[in-house]
Write a protein that holds these residues in place. Structure first.
Motif, PDB file in Angstrom:
ATOM      1  N   SER A  36       0.965  -1.355  -0.103  1.00 49.63           N
ATOM      2  CA  SER A  36      -0.269   0.180  -0.209  1.00 49.63           C
ATOM      3  C   SER A  36       1.168   1.782  -0.268  1.00 49.63           C
ATOM      4  O   SER A  36       1.567   0.773   0.206  1.00 49.63           O
ATOM      5  CB  SER A  36      -0.613   0.136   1.293  1.00 49.63           C
ATOM      6  N   HIS A  37      -0.059   1.874  -0.097  1.00 45.33           N
ATOM      7  CA  HIS A  37       0.800   4.238  -0.477  1.00 45.33           C
ATOM      8  C   HIS A  37      -0.295   4.904   0.126  1.00 45.33           C
ATOM      9  O   HIS A  37      -1.162   4.734  -0.073  1.00 45.33           O
ATOM     10  CB  HIS A  37       0.928   3.775  -1.993  1.00 45.33           C
ATOM     11  N   ALA A  39      -0.584   7.774  -0.284  1.00 43.48           N
ATOM     12  CA  ALA A  39      -1.404   8.853  -1.632  1.00 43.48           C
ATOM     13  C   ALA A  39       0.122   8.924  -2.892  1.00 43.48           C
ATOM     14  O   ALA A  39       0.839   8.814  -3.316  1.00 43.48           O
ATOM     15  CB  ALA A  39      -1.544  10.075  -0.729  1.00 43.48           C
ATOM     16  N   ASP A  40      -1.527   8.891  -4.372  1.00 46.09           N
ATOM     17  CA  ASP A  40      -0.782   9.048  -5.227  1.00 46.09           C
ATOM     18  C   ASP A  40       0.355  10.914  -5.240  1.00 46.09           C
ATOM     19  O   ASP A  40       0.017  11.484  -4.608  1.00 46.09           O
ATOM     20  CB  ASP A  40      -1.998   9.721  -6.424  1.00 46.09           C
ATOM     21  N   CYS A  45       6.817   7.464  -2.335  1.00 40.28           N
ATOM     22  CA  CYS A  45       5.745   6.742  -3.252  1.00 40.28           C
ATOM     23  C   CYS A  45       6.248   6.643  -4.810  1.00 40.28           C
ATOM     24  O   CYS A  45       6.265   5.630  -5.258  1.00 40.28           O
ATOM     25  CB  CYS A  45       3.933   7.403  -3.185  1.00 40.28           C
ATOM     26  N   SER A  70      -3.457   2.238  -2.990  1.00 33.40           N
ATOM     27  CA  SER A  70      -3.609   3.583  -2.124  1.00 33.40           C
ATOM     28  C   SER A  70      -5.219   3.974  -2.319  1.00 33.40           C
ATOM     29  O   SER A  70      -6.145   3.827  -3.571  1.00 33.40           O
ATOM     30  CB  SER A  70      -2.979   4.898  -2.801  1.00 33.40           C
ATOM     31  N   HIS A  77      -3.680   7.583 -10.376  1.00 31.91           N
ATOM     32  CA  HIS A  77      -3.254   6.868 -10.798  1.00 31.91           C
ATOM     33  C   HIS A  77      -2.965   6.718 -12.409  1.00 31.91           C
ATOM     34  O   HIS A  77      -1.816   6.604 -11.892  1.00 31.91           O
ATOM     35  CB  HIS A  77      -4.030   4.985 -10.240  1.00 31.91           C
ATOM     36  N   LEU A 119      -5.063   8.201   5.410  1.00 39.99           N
ATOM     37  CA  LEU A 119      -4.206   7.460   4.375  1.00 39.99           C
ATOM     38  C   LEU A 119      -3.824   6.103   4.689  1.00 39.99           C
ATOM     39  O   LEU A 119      -3.327   5.626   6.197  1.00 39.99           O
ATOM     40  CB  LEU A 119      -2.634   8.521   4.433  1.00 39.99           C
ATOM     41  N   THR A 120      -2.999   5.178   3.849  1.00 40.40           N
ATOM     42  CA  THR A 120      -2.935   3.583   4.044  1.00 40.40           C
ATOM     43  C   THR A 120      -1.455   3.657   5.003  1.00 40.40           C
ATOM     44  O   THR A 120      -0.400   4.813   4.856  1.00 40.40           O
ATOM     45  CB  THR A 120      -3.001   2.963   2.651  1.00 40.40           C
ATOM     46  N   ARG A 122       2.510   2.506   4.936  1.00 42.76           N
ATOM     47  CA  ARG A 122       3.103   1.012   3.965  1.00 42.76           C
ATOM     48  C   ARG A 122       3.545   0.141   3.786  1.00 42.76           C
ATOM     49  O   ARG A 122       4.400  -0.542   4.564  1.00 42.76           O
ATOM     50  CB  ARG A 122       4.411   2.575   3.688  1.00 42.76           C
TER      51      ARG A 122
END
Length: 213
Positions: A36-37, A39-40, A45, A70, A77, A119-120, A122
């Protein structure tokens, strides 16, 4: 509840940059590195996804593939992928899940509210062809992952699945390994490890990596 080593990786359906997938059929008979990330359009990331794209052949050599998630949109994306290719010298060559409702991230315990509820973190899950979680690593959003460690971990898991060994501290592919303590019969040890071994203690027996010439 957090997912633990040995648990079956939950199945799910999701929209990705390569179309809609159902996870288990998409994974097929491969190992999956699922990560997982936060955010874009974020700097750390961007470096991670570019490096992951460069590892495609390394993953394929190990019967593995990458899957990324994400909480941003597919539109983001795709746009971000252009930035990754431009700045990192490698085009994204794996699916990125658009998890705007956070369902998959929640399913895999990738949202840690005390770190950031939006947010996720890492997270990295190593999932085997039987869809079992074999390892997990969690980093804070601010720290980029070490993908050489991810490859090392995958090498260790695949080696120890095939041979009755464990890998010692800082082990790398090709280095000596440890004979499993459960092996006690001298004849069986001689058969399994014809290169011989060195007994540092009765429970610590070192032998050359058995799948190397």
């Amino acid at each position: 509840m957090s997912l633990l080593i040995g648990d079956t990786a939950p199945d799910f359906e999701a929209e990705t940059t390569e179309g809609r997938i159902r996870f288990h059929p998409w994974a097929g008979a491969d190992w999956v590195i699922f990560f997982s990330h936060p955010a874009d359009f974020t700097p750390v990331c961007t470096t991670e996804l570019g490096y992951t794209a460069k590892l495609r052949d390394e993953f394929a050599r190990r019967g593995a593939k990458a899957l990324v998630i994400s909480v941003d949109t597919l539109e983001h994306h795709h746009s971000w992928s252009n930035d990754i290719a431009e700045t990192q010298g490698a085009a994204v060559n794996f699916p990125i899940i658009a998890d705007t409702d956070r369902k998959v991230a929640t399913l895999y315990s990738m949202i840690h509210p005390n770190a950031d509820a939006k947010l996720t973190v890492r997270a990295v899950y190593v999932i085997d062809p039987q869809k079992k979680i074999r390892a997990s690593i969690v980093y804070p959003p601010s720290t980029g992952r070490n993908f050489e460690e991810v490859l090392r971990l995958l090498d260790s898991l695949q080696l120890t699945d095939g041979y009755k060994v464990a890998t010692p501290v800082n082990w790398k592919d090709g280095e000596d390994v440890i004979i499993a303590p459960s092996l006690q019969d001298p004849a069986e040890i001689a058969r399994l490890f014809p290169k011989g071994y060195k007994a540092l203690k009765s429970y610590l027996r070192v032998t050359p990596q058995p799948d190397k010439a």
